[in-house]
Scaffold this motif. Structure first.
Motif, short mmCIF file in Angstrom:
data_model
loop_
_atom_site.label_atom_id
_atom_site.label_comp_id
_atom_site.label_asym_id
_atom_site.label_seq_id
_atom_site.Cartn_x
_atom_site.Cartn_y
_atom_site.Cartn_z
N GLY A 69 0.81 -1.22 0.00
CA GLY A 69 0.00 0.00 0.00
C GLY A 69 0.83 1.26 0.00
N PRO A 70 0.18 2.39 0.18
CA PRO A 70 0.85 3.69 0.11
C PRO A 70 2.04 3.74 1.05
CG PRO A 70 -1.53 3.95 0.26
CD PRO A 70 -1.24 2.51 0.51
N ALA A 71 3.17 4.14 0.51
CA ALA A 71 4.40 4.21 1.30
C ALA A 71 4.49 5.55 2.00
CB ALA A 71 5.61 4.01 0.39
N ALA A 72 5.13 5.55 3.14
CA ALA A 72 5.34 6.81 3.84
C ALA A 72 6.30 7.68 3.04
CB ALA A 72 5.91 6.53 5.24
N ARG A 73 5.99 8.96 2.96
CA ARG A 73 6.80 9.88 2.18
C ARG A 73 7.14 11.10 3.03
NH1 ARG A 73 2.94 7.71 -1.13
NH2 ARG A 73 3.59 6.94 -3.17
N SER A 74 8.21 11.73 2.68
CA SER A 74 8.55 12.99 3.34
C SER A 74 7.53 14.04 2.97
CB SER A 74 9.96 13.44 2.90
OG SER A 74 10.16 14.80 3.25
N GLU A 75 7.23 14.95 3.91
CA GLU A 75 6.29 16.02 3.63
C GLU A 75 6.80 16.95 2.54
OE1 GLU A 75 5.31 18.07 7.15
OE2 GLU A 75 4.23 16.40 8.06
N ARG A 76 8.11 16.90 2.25
CA ARG A 76 8.66 17.77 1.21
C ARG A 76 8.54 17.15 -0.17
NH1 ARG A 76 12.29 17.93 5.39
NH2 ARG A 76 13.65 16.41 4.37
N GLU A 77 8.14 15.89 -0.26
CA GLU A 77 8.05 15.21 -1.56
C GLU A 77 6.67 15.38 -2.17
OE1 GLU A 77 8.92 11.16 -0.86
OE2 GLU A 77 11.08 11.45 -0.66
N GLU A 78 6.66 15.37 -3.50
CA GLU A 78 5.39 15.26 -4.20
C GLU A 78 4.88 13.84 -4.06
OE1 GLU A 78 5.73 18.53 -7.80
OE2 GLU A 78 6.24 16.44 -8.21
N GLN A 79 3.58 13.71 -4.02
CA GLN A 79 2.97 12.40 -3.89
C GLN A 79 2.07 12.16 -5.10
OE1 GLN A 79 1.35 13.63 -0.03
NE2 GLN A 79 2.28 11.81 0.86
N ARG A 80 2.19 10.98 -5.68
CA ARG A 80 1.41 10.62 -6.86
C ARG A 80 0.59 9.37 -6.57
NH1 ARG A 80 3.41 13.13 -11.58
NH2 ARG A 80 5.37 14.27 -11.21
N GLY A 81 -0.58 9.30 -7.20
CA GLY A 81 -1.41 8.13 -7.01
C GLY A 81 -2.42 7.96 -8.12
N TRP A 82 -2.90 6.73 -8.25
CA TRP A 82 -3.94 6.39 -9.22
C TRP A 82 -5.16 5.86 -8.45
CZ3 TRP A 82 -4.79 6.97 -14.32
CH2 TRP A 82 -3.72 7.30 -15.14
N GLY A 83 -6.31 6.20 -8.95
CA GLY A 83 -7.54 5.64 -8.42
C GLY A 83 -8.47 5.27 -9.55
N ILE A 84 -9.41 4.40 -9.24
CA ILE A 84 -10.35 3.94 -10.27
C ILE A 84 -11.72 3.77 -9.64
CG2 ILE A 84 -10.11 1.43 -10.00
CD1 ILE A 84 -9.76 1.38 -13.15
N ALA A 85 -12.76 3.94 -10.44
CA ALA A 85 -14.13 3.76 -9.97
C ALA A 85 -15.00 3.43 -11.17
CB ALA A 85 -14.65 5.01 -9.27
N CYS A 86 -16.15 2.84 -10.91
CA CYS A 86 -17.05 2.49 -12.01
C CYS A 86 -18.49 2.61 -11.51
CB CYS A 86 -16.76 1.09 -12.54
SG CYS A 86 -17.04 -0.25 -11.35
N GLY A 87 -19.43 2.44 -12.43
CA GLY A 87 -20.84 2.49 -12.05
C GLY A 87 -21.74 2.45 -13.26
N PHE A 88 -23.04 2.24 -13.02
CA PHE A 88 -23.99 2.37 -14.11
C PHE A 88 -25.19 3.18 -13.67
CE2 PHE A 88 -25.56 -2.23 -13.13
CZ PHE A 88 -26.41 -1.79 -12.13
N GLU A 89 -25.79 3.85 -14.64
CA GLU A 89 -26.95 4.68 -14.41
C GLU A 89 -27.57 5.01 -15.76
OE1 GLU A 89 -28.86 5.52 -12.25
OE2 GLU A 89 -29.58 7.57 -12.38
N LYS A 90 -28.89 5.03 -15.82
CA LYS A 90 -29.61 5.39 -17.04
C LYS A 90 -29.15 4.56 -18.24
CE LYS A 90 -30.51 10.08 -15.38
NZ LYS A 90 -29.80 10.01 -14.08
N ASP A 91 -28.85 3.29 -17.98
CA ASP A 91 -28.44 2.30 -18.97
C ASP A 91 -27.11 2.62 -19.62
OD1 ASP A 91 -29.05 -0.22 -19.87
OD2 ASP A 91 -29.86 0.50 -21.77
N GLY A 92 -26.32 3.48 -18.99
CA GLY A 92 -24.94 3.70 -19.43
C GLY A 92 -23.99 3.09 -18.43
N ARG A 93 -22.84 2.61 -18.92
CA ARG A 93 -21.81 2.01 -18.05
C ARG A 93 -20.54 2.83 -18.15
NH1 ARG A 93 -26.58 -0.78 -18.81
NH2 ARG A 93 -26.57 -2.72 -17.62
#
Length: 904
Positions: free
Chosen positions: A747-771
């Protein structure tokens, strides 16, 4: 009790009919205008140059941008006298020798507009940029256009258009290769749209969406949805209120064939917004189709025309579409819920398919045919025209200022109306000293029930008069909460009556509590979303005209013209057939333009004044009187087995609604609840409505559960999805971004507060017959500032009718969703909204929108669904999940940041 001065005047000085004139050089010609007038109103009202648009009144949105000696300025912030003797260029003067400027051409080439209201300001700002920097990079483009808002979210295409314009200019493209600019023809509305009453379209329309107005214009000009003051034909009675056999079809349309599809029968478990469809085929082969839907920038117009052309096997240029005119079009509940393709599209396909079986018709025919059976429709797998990219009609008109919005409509002798507003919802007027206004020769004071308003010769005078009234008004204010305590307030105030969106909802299956107790992993959390505003760039506007025979016509930008007709008629005690609602081009809606209020206000003021009256809401009114997307408080509990099977689920939404409350996952034990609340602020429809909040809570919870189990988030979703169509979309997005499986022990590694932090996330769903599935990449600086650096959205909506429009809608939806995810929130104290201005309410701008990639999964074996709403619902949870990936922190409230900064 308090005395309140309203800010609706928005820096507009009162009119002075004897003011001094000054001379400006406007688009190369010397013009005299009143010195004290705002430059915006001098251009629009005195010179008829309506390309510069009112948007905010404070120079914060860029819609009023013009060039003064080549520099971009906000015309709403300058008096005409302050630029006396200088050169002013508006969008109407940008083309040279009858040819488009390279920037106009580039915007048209790229399709960098949806509603087009922002386009003139964007284009002129770009002209100034390229004059100073002929080859700007993205950072320079972002900086130059930082003051310009596109509420439709076309930022990605706008950025591409700027670079395209730079290429055209650097190549010194010969002038004769630039397209002809379109100019509005009196009485024909928007040119080049291929629509009745809008000048028609010639043969080029099939390839480009922009064609000659000559081929079909003469017939169209006889009757088409008119602009005020133009020649126009009105049926004896609205066609939807008249039996088909008694309608004056041929007196309006000329000889030919009329095919009518009746409203669909009510059947259990199904519903439709549409009251059917009809079309006319003239002797020259021109096809005029009619739908009660409206186009407020989403370009359902092109898709519906494509479906008609496909069923008739004819070129797109032969098909016109009449929309949003209650005298001519079929009844329709409204343009919402992504129902244009399923409802209007289905009805128009049936009409066209049946018409094809009756052709050819002999010259001079007057034949009306009612469709009583199901015609054979052309399978999407066999489509030749539909399914191919088509540029929206009128694209060039949006770049030249020729597209005339509701705000641009005018009539000789027209009065301008304004209305006194309460300082907070539910406030009642205790006392009003109207002496400052009553008896003024230039202002008519109108009191009708709860309405207090004025009519004046110009907007400046009307707003100034209302400001005087507001300063002398005393209100009784209801007890109301502040935004900091809204969650507790909504929980403590269940709605007793007037419950929207189907009312309270409860669904339960299995042994939920036992399943939660026995689950290997269990997560419980509360997620919240703020009230947010639709904030279309064009505020609500209505122009009302009473005929001598007592019939009323209202031009207004609404998504629900037929319900508005009914409500206006009821409010004014008229029979419904005495009211006509016409929807001209409209500068965005996003669910916020359903209500009837402004149409009724304009009608009452016009009747009292005895002349046409236009009412235009200020930006402050749009924020404080208009409706908002509901706030949400959502409690979620979930449980899963050690092997990753979801076993238990509880989900309770307080206030925001039940849309998308049932998720896509196979869970044997679940309890779902929607609990309506008594909202202290006015709330109503908004793009995707409750689906965004419900999907944010659900997809955040799924990620939390994956982390608790040590599962990869994509793997856990795919293991439990009950919808293979959605699984295919999720796989496509995960593959495109190169998703790498990450378990909890990585999982997410500890980083220095002076470093930039990068991450990816994903999500999905359906509504009104669209996916939909969205992946987001974020970058978080050492100063806690969040940047979304990439978005990838996959979408499947059945058979894709127009890939270009669908892609544009997904891009726009993603941009708009960024606002609610990151920083949009209505702030209020004791029920009084405190950030009702674009300078105080942050919406996405160009620099906020990252590169956005769209993956379309075309399914010609499935019915077409809409694309304007569902693509919004996965953006916020994808970003929240990316923040967790980068930092290990779980944020559960929207917006996720405070003006772009993560919370401490």
């Amino acid at each position: 009790m308090t005395a309140v001065g309203d800010s609706a005047a928005e820096n507009v000085p009162p009119a002075d009919r004897n003011r001094q004139l000054v001379t400006l050089t406007v688009n190369g010609a010397d013009r005299s205008v009143p010195s004290s007038a705002l430059l915006l109103f001098a251009l629009r009202d005195e010179l008829g140059l309506t390309g510069a648009k009112p948007g905010c009144g404070e120079g914060a949105c860029g819609s009023c941008t013009v060039l003064v000696d080549g520099d971009p300025v906000r015309a709403c912030q300058l008096s005409a006298g302050s630029v006396a003797g200088r050169s002013v260029t508006t969008i109407e003067g940008l083309a040279s020798r009858g040819r488009l400027h390279p920037v106009q051409q580039a915007f048209a080439d790229v399709g960098a507009a949806q509603c087009g209201y922002c386009s003139p300001g964007m284009i002129l700002s770009t002209v100034a940029l390229l004059a100073a920097d002929p080859n700007p990079d993205d950072d320079s483009v972002n900086a130059a256009l930082a003051g310009n808002i596109c509420r439709c979210g076309c930022y990605q295409r706008i950025r591409r258009a700027v670079h395209r314009a730079a290429e055209l200019a650097s190549a010194q493209r010969p002038a004769d290769q630039f397209a002809e600019p379109e100019t509005a023809q009196p009485g024909t509305g928007e040119p080049g749209t291929g629509e009745p009453g809008t000048g028609g379209a010639g043969p080029a329309d099939q390839e480009t969406g922009v064609g000659s107005a000559a081929e079909f214009s003469s017939a169209a000009e006889r009757w088409g949805p008119p602009e005020p003051g133009s020649p126009w034909y009105r049926p004896a009675r609205p066609w939807d209120l008249t039996d088909p056999a008694d309608r004056d079809w041929f007196g309006v349309l000329g000889d030919g064939l009329v095919v009518v599809v009746p409203p669909p029968p009510a059947t259990p478990g199904s519903w439709s917004t549409s009251g059917g469809a009809w079309l006319h085929i003239g002797a020259d082969g021109t096809v005029t189709a009619f739908t009660g839907k409206v186009d407020v920038g989403q370009d359902n117009r092109t898709a519906l025309r494509l479906l008609v052309a496909e069923e008739l096997r004819i070129p797109l240029a032969q098909v016109r579409l009449a929309m949003g005119d209650t005298d001519l079009c079929p009844f329709d509940m409204g343009t919402f819920g992504s129902r244009s393709m399923p409802d209007a599209g289905s009805a128009l396909r049936r009409a066209a398919a049946h018409a094809r079986t009756l052709l050819p018709e002999a010259a001079g025919t007057r034949h009306v045919e009612i469709v009583r059976s199901e015609p054979v429709l052309r399978a999407p797998t066999d489509w030749q025209l539909a399914g191919q990219p088509q540029v929206p009609p009128g694209t060039v008109a949006a770049t030249t200022g020729a597209r005339r919005f509701v705000s641009d409509l005018n009539l000789p002798g027209m009065g301008h109306g304004a209305v006194l507003r309460p300082p907070a919802p539910g406030a009642s007027l205790r006392d009003l000293d109207a002496s400052a206004v009553d008896g003024r020769p230039d202002v008519l004071l109108v009191r009708a029930g709860s309405l207090v308003g004025v009519v004046a010769p110009d907007l400046a005078t009307a707003r100034s008069a209302v400001a005087d009234l507001a300063a002398a008004a005393v209100w009784d204010l209801p007890a109301a909460p502040s935004d900091a305590a809204i969650s507790e307030y909504l929980r403590a105030h269940p709605a007793e009556s007037g419950v929207p969106w189907g009312g309270a909802f409860h669904h339960e299956v299995g042994a939920v509590d036992e399943a939660l107790r026995s689950a290997t992993a269990c997560v419980q959390a509360t997620y919240t979303t703020a009230y947010i505003a639709a904030a279309p760039l064009e505020t609500r506007v209505a122009l009302a005209v009473w005929d001598d025979d007592g019939r009323l016509t209202v031009w207004t930008g609404t998504q629900t013209p037929f319900p508005v007709r009914a409500q206006v008629a009821a409010a004014l005690e008229l029979a419904e057939h005495q009211v006509r609602i016409i929807v001209p081009p409209t500068g965005g809606g996003f669910g916020g333009k359903h209500a009837v209020g402004i149409a009724t206000e304009a009608a009452i003021l016009a009747r009292r004044a005895g002349r046409p009256v236009r009412v235009a809401w200020s930006r402050h009114e749009e924020f404080t009187v208009g409706t908002l997307r509901p706030a949400a408080v959502i409690d979620v509990g979930s449980g899963a087995s050690a092997d990753g099977d979801l076993t238990a689920w509880t989900f309770s939404n307080v206030n925001s609604g039940r849309a998308a409350i049932a998720g896509p996952y196979l869970i044997p034990n679940q309890r779902l609840d929607y609990v309506p609340a008594d909202s202290p602020l006015p709330q109503a429809s908004y793009r995707a409505l409750a689906a965004t909040a419900n999907n944010f809570a659900r997809e955040s919870q799924i990620d939390e559960l994956a982390a608790r189990l040590g599962f990869d988030p994509v793997e856990l979703r795919l293991r439990n999805l009950a919808d293979e169509r959605l699984a295919a979309v999720l796989r496509a997005v995960a593959e495109r971004v190169g998703w790498v499986s990450r378990h909890a022990d990585k999982g997410p590694a500890a980083r220095s507060e002076r470093e930039e932090q990068r991450g990816w996330g994903i999500a999905c769903g359906f509504e009104k017959d669209g996916r939909v599935a969205t992946a987001a990449q974020v970058l978080i600086g050492a100063d806690r500032r969040l940047r979304v650096t990439r978005l990838v959205t996959g979408y499947e909506c059945g058979a894709v009718v127009n890939p270009d429009t669908v892609t544009s809608q997904i891009e726009g939806a993603a941009a708009m969703a960024l606002g609610g995810a990151l920083f949009e929130a209505i702030r209020f104290t004791d029920g009084i909204i405190g950030n009702g201005a674009f300078s105080a309410y942050r919406v996405p701008r160009l620099a906020d929108v990252p590169p956005t990639e769209v993956i379309l999964l075309d399914r010609p074996d499935l019915p077409s669904a809409g694309a304007g709403e569902t693509p919004m619902i996965a953006v916020a949870p994808a970003i929240a999940n990316a923040i967790f990936d980068a930092t290990g922190r779980r944020l559960r409230s929207l917006p996720l940041t405070s003006d772009g900064l993560l919370p401490d």
